[in-house]
Design an enzyme around this catalytic site. Structure first.
Site, short mmCIF file in Angstrom:
data_model
loop_
_atom_site.label_atom_id
_atom_site.label_comp_id
_atom_site.label_asym_id
_atom_site.label_seq_id
_atom_site.Cartn_x
_atom_site.Cartn_y
_atom_site.Cartn_z
N GLY A 29 5.30 35.19 70.17
CA GLY A 29 4.51 35.36 71.40
C GLY A 29 4.91 34.22 72.32
N LEU A 32 3.32 30.77 71.89
CA LEU A 32 3.52 30.31 70.51
C LEU A 32 4.97 29.88 70.32
CD1 LEU A 32 4.50 31.27 67.38
CD2 LEU A 32 2.55 29.74 67.70
N ASN A 165 5.56 33.92 83.72
CA ASN A 165 5.92 35.01 82.79
C ASN A 165 5.36 36.36 83.22
OD1 ASN A 165 7.68 34.86 80.67
ND2 ASN A 165 6.31 33.59 79.43
N LYS A 225 13.90 28.57 86.79
CA LYS A 225 14.98 28.99 85.88
C LYS A 225 15.64 30.23 86.48
CE LYS A 225 11.46 29.04 83.22
NZ LYS A 225 10.54 29.50 82.16
N GLY A 227 18.42 32.35 84.59
CA GLY A 227 19.45 32.79 83.64
C GLY A 227 20.57 31.75 83.56
N GLY A 257 13.46 31.55 78.06
CA GLY A 257 12.57 30.79 78.92
C GLY A 257 11.57 29.95 78.13
N ASP A 258 11.05 30.52 77.04
CA ASP A 258 10.04 29.81 76.22
C ASP A 258 10.64 28.54 75.61
OD1 ASP A 258 8.60 32.14 76.70
OD2 ASP A 258 9.05 32.99 74.73
P1 ADP Z 1 13.44 34.12 80.92
O1 ADP Z 1 13.90 34.23 79.50
O2 ADP Z 1 12.06 33.54 81.02
O3 ADP Z 1 13.63 35.35 81.74
P2 ADP Z 1 15.80 32.97 82.18
O4 ADP Z 1 16.57 34.22 81.92
O5 ADP Z 1 15.76 32.53 83.59
O6 ADP Z 1 14.32 32.99 81.61
O7 ADP Z 1 16.47 31.84 81.28
C1 ADP Z 1 15.82 30.64 80.95
C2 ADP Z 1 16.85 29.58 80.68
O8 ADP Z 1 17.67 29.99 79.58
C3 ADP Z 1 17.80 29.32 81.83
O9 ADP Z 1 17.29 28.38 82.74
C4 ADP Z 1 19.01 28.78 81.09
O10 ADP Z 1 18.84 27.41 80.80
C5 ADP Z 1 19.01 29.57 79.79
N1 ADP Z 1 19.87 30.75 79.90
C6 ADP Z 1 19.51 32.05 80.06
N2 ADP Z 1 20.59 32.86 80.10
C7 ADP Z 1 21.68 32.06 79.95
C8 ADP Z 1 23.10 32.28 79.87
N3 ADP Z 1 23.65 33.49 79.96
N4 ADP Z 1 23.90 31.19 79.69
C9 ADP Z 1 23.38 29.95 79.57
N5 ADP Z 1 22.06 29.69 79.63
C10 ADP Z 1 21.22 30.71 79.82
#
Ligand code: ADP
Length: 303
Positions: A29, A32, A165, A225, A227, A257-258
């Protein structure tokens, strides 16, 4: 002196398909997951506690035991004789994951029913952490009372951290979700949004738009954040952009993200400078997305 990080939200039973065609049971979760990684990443002088509500049945006992085995303090967890924990099942169809949830009557929905208990737990917290999912699962009156309790903890000196989230299917409609999210932001110090979600539901055109919106709501620091793209941080001291090392072998982005939040907060709340703390978050998230599942064991040494 022990410092206290208190995460608040819902932990669920996770049923994940195995290669043999059976299902394996785990616990996960969003909040968590962050608490689990936080316990590994925070220095040992920090206590990491989890506040939720579970049942009194065997599966609830197993969930609490799992948290204890992970080093998370479970004293704040409330037990309800009339409810049990929520569950979700991961389905794989041609390699694509989809999720089915049984959580609409879970015990966690009652986590703020006894607001005096919430006040008591938050009174000893140095850092309070919750998410948009935490408030989405609460009945409306409890949500209002919960945010007021968070506000009281903040007024007494706790730092309040919020990951929006955004999950529209947990809300009656997108407009209601957006109003509740910004109400929550108004009692927070640090917001940790993900740009893609924010752009989808708030119409932000750039990560800076997202940062500005949470800053206007009252957050002193916003870490956006995005990705594999750079992380954009905006505070009263200005704008800091931190590049992310791209991960080429992405296996499963669950809990990216977590885990980022845990790696970042473990450093930042313990006094590490913003840029290095963001790098720590990104490093942990990069390891987590290179392996299957929300809770990745080997991330402990790799981060
Ligand atoms: P969420 O999972 O909450 O949607 P994000 O997709 O924005 O969040 O990703 C959160 C963090 O995970 C990013 O800030 C980055 O540090 C890391 N991350 C996510 N995708 C990648 C990727 N393809 N390559 C490197 N780091 C990543």
């Amino acid at each position: 002196m022990t410092k206290r990080f208190v995460a608040i939200g819902e932990c669920m039973v996770e049923m994940a398909p195995t290669a043999e065609g059976t299902y394996s049971m785990g616990f996960a979760g969003d909040t968590l997951n962050t608490a689990w990684y936080a316990r590994r990443m925070f220095p040992s002088k920090w206590d990491v506690s989890y506040l939720t509500a579970v049942g009194t049945d065997a599966v609830s006992d197993r969930m609490v035991a799992f948290m204890q085995d992970s080093g998370i303090t479970t004293d704040p967890i409330q037990r309800r004789t009339d409810k049990t924990v929520g569950l979700y099942m991961i389905q794989l169809t041609n390699g694509e994951r989809s999720f089915a949830y049984w959580r609409s009557d879970s015990a966690a929905r009652c986590l703020a029913a006894d607001i005096a208990h919430v006040d008591k737990v938050l009174a000893s917290a140095h850092v309070v952490y919750f998410s948009g999912i935490t408030i989405a699962v609460l009945p409306e009156a409890d949500r209002t009372a919960f945010l007021a309790a968070v506000g009281r903890a903040r007024a007494k000196g706790a730092s309040v951290v919020f990951d929006p989230n955004l999950r529209p299917r947990l809300w009656p409609d997108v407009a209601t979700m957006c109003v509740a999210i910004m109400d929550a932001a108004a009692v927070c110090d640090i917001a940790l949004p993900s740009y893609e979600d924010e752009a989808s539901y708030f119409g932000d055109k750039t990560p800076d738009d997202t940062a500005e919106r949470y800053r206007k709501a009252g957050c002193s620091l916003v870490v956006v954040k995005n990705g594999p793209e750079e992380v954009v941080c905006v505070s009263g001291e200005g704008r800091t952009v931190v590049p992310v090392q791209p991960v080429t072998n992405v296996v499963d982005t669950t809990a990216a993200g977590d885990s980022f939040n845990a790696g970042f907060l473990a450093a930042y709340c313990d006094g590490v400078a913003l840029e290095q703390a963001v790098q720590a978050g990104a490093r942990l998230a990069g390891t987590v997305i290179g392996a299957r599942g929300a809770l990745v064991d080997r991330a402990e040494t790799a981060a």
